[in-house]
Design an enzyme around this catalytic site. Structure first.
Site, mmCIF file in Angstrom:
data_model
loop_
_atom_site.group_PDB
_atom_site.id
_atom_site.type_symbol
_atom_site.label_atom_id
_atom_site.label_comp_id
_atom_site.label_asym_id
_atom_site.label_seq_id
_atom_site.Cartn_x
_atom_site.Cartn_y
_atom_site.Cartn_z
ATOM 1 N N ILE A 26 -25.422 8.397 0.579
ATOM 2 C CA ILE A 26 -26.538 9.272 0.197
ATOM 3 C C ILE A 26 -26.050 10.720 0.092
ATOM 4 O O ILE A 26 -26.437 11.453 -0.821
ATOM 5 C CB ILE A 26 -27.677 9.157 1.224
ATOM 6 N N VAL A 71 -18.464 15.420 14.806
ATOM 7 C CA VAL A 71 -19.303 16.296 15.622
ATOM 8 C C VAL A 71 -19.112 16.063 17.113
ATOM 9 O O VAL A 71 -19.569 16.877 17.932
ATOM 10 C CB VAL A 71 -20.796 16.159 15.251
ATOM 11 N N TYR A 161 -34.364 -2.357 13.427
ATOM 12 C CA TYR A 161 -33.947 -0.948 13.426
ATOM 13 C C TYR A 161 -33.692 -0.462 14.852
ATOM 14 O O TYR A 161 -32.936 0.478 15.067
ATOM 15 C CB TYR A 161 -35.004 -0.084 12.725
ATOM 16 N N LYS A 168 -34.513 8.528 15.323
ATOM 17 C CA LYS A 168 -34.965 9.194 14.098
ATOM 18 C C LYS A 168 -36.322 9.876 14.294
ATOM 19 O O LYS A 168 -36.608 10.899 13.666
ATOM 20 C CB LYS A 168 -35.032 8.186 12.944
ATOM 21 N N THR A 199 -25.574 1.320 1.860
ATOM 22 C CA THR A 199 -24.504 2.254 2.183
ATOM 23 C C THR A 199 -23.658 1.658 3.300
ATOM 24 O O THR A 199 -24.011 0.623 3.878
ATOM 25 C CB THR A 199 -25.078 3.598 2.655
#
Length: 260
Positions: A26, A71, A161, A168, A199
């Site tokens: 994305i 990160v 999920y 999220k 993806t």
């Protein structure tokens, strides 16, 4: 896919894109869209393994900044922003498209998620956006736009999920609070919620192909979105045409989220 526009409305704007893994990402759709509208790009890659996939993409959009960014690695995030300040002196667009949870925590139910796995998922997927925003804000001297990627599983329960739903949800709330805090600086913050896309990251979800097929069947427009649909929407939100849009969770899913 190409978008016909009267002028490159992001000409001379500076954009940092974090999260490209390959040409299916994305983040790559967003980078291409920013580039097509005239922006200069800084692109990062996770590690040496990822570099071979991302470097040709960065070269294809003539990105003058191409650096590693994990990160979780001390100093790497600061190094990227130091380079941006050195070369450009400013930043207009920040795109955060990274998420991670240990496989055993992601593929098990939420009740079975370990404290360590939950903390790791929260740090990489959510708090890293706060850290980026903290470094980006001083460089957005004339305002700017910040984007991060969420999913409908933050607001409704989506089978398999699992831990990423609460993570999220926290990320979406983070966007609202950052939009409030950064609004006086003319910095707008957007949570982007694409429909299911194939993806590399989605490969970690159990039975993802079933989710993908179901979304395609339920979408009012009759088909799935692609990475350029997401990219062009982000590019629009980064232009002056969306100068008073901030703090929303923007769905780009062909309308799947409106269906019961």
């Amino acid at each position: 896919m190409s978008l016909l526009i009267p002028q490159p409305v992001l000409k001379n704007k500076k954009a940092l894109v974090v999260g490209i893994a390959n040409e299916h990402s994305i983040a790559w759709g967003c980078a291409r869209s920013f580039h097509e509208l005239g922006a200069d790009l800084a692109i990062t890659y996770l590690n040496e393994k990822a570099k071979s996939y991302v470097e040709p993409l960065a070269e294809s959009v003539s990105a003058p900044i191409f650096m590693p960014l994990n990160v979780s690695a001390p100093g790497e995030l600061e190094a990227v922003f130091a380079r941006i300040e050195q070369l450009w002196g400013s930043l207009d667009i920040l795109l955060h498209a990274i998420a991670f949870a240990p496989k055993e925590d992601l593929q098990g139910g939420l009740l079975d998620c370990s404290a360590e796995g939950f903390a790791k998922a929260m740090d990489v997927s959510c708090h890293s956006f706060i850290r980026m925003a903290r470094l980006a804000a001083p460089l957005m001297k004339d305002g700017g736009s910040m984007f991060t990627m969420t999913y409908h599983g933050a607001q409704k329960v989506v089978n398999n999920y699992n831990v990423m739903g609460p993570i999220k949800a926290a990320l979406e709330a983070t966007c609202r609070y950052l939009a409030y805090e950064l609004g006086p600086k003319k910095i707008r913050v957007h949570a982007i919620s694409p429909g299911p896309l194939k993806t590399r990251a989605s490969g970690g979800l159990k039975d993802f192909d079933l989710l993908l097929n179901e979304a395609g069947q339920r979408a009012p427009v009759g088909e799935l979105v692609d990475i350029m649909d997401v990219g062009f929407t982000c590019a629009y939100l980064a232009t002056p045409y969306a100068r008073r849009v901030t703090g929303e969770t923007m769905y780009i899913d062909g309308g799947v989220n409106i269906m019961a």
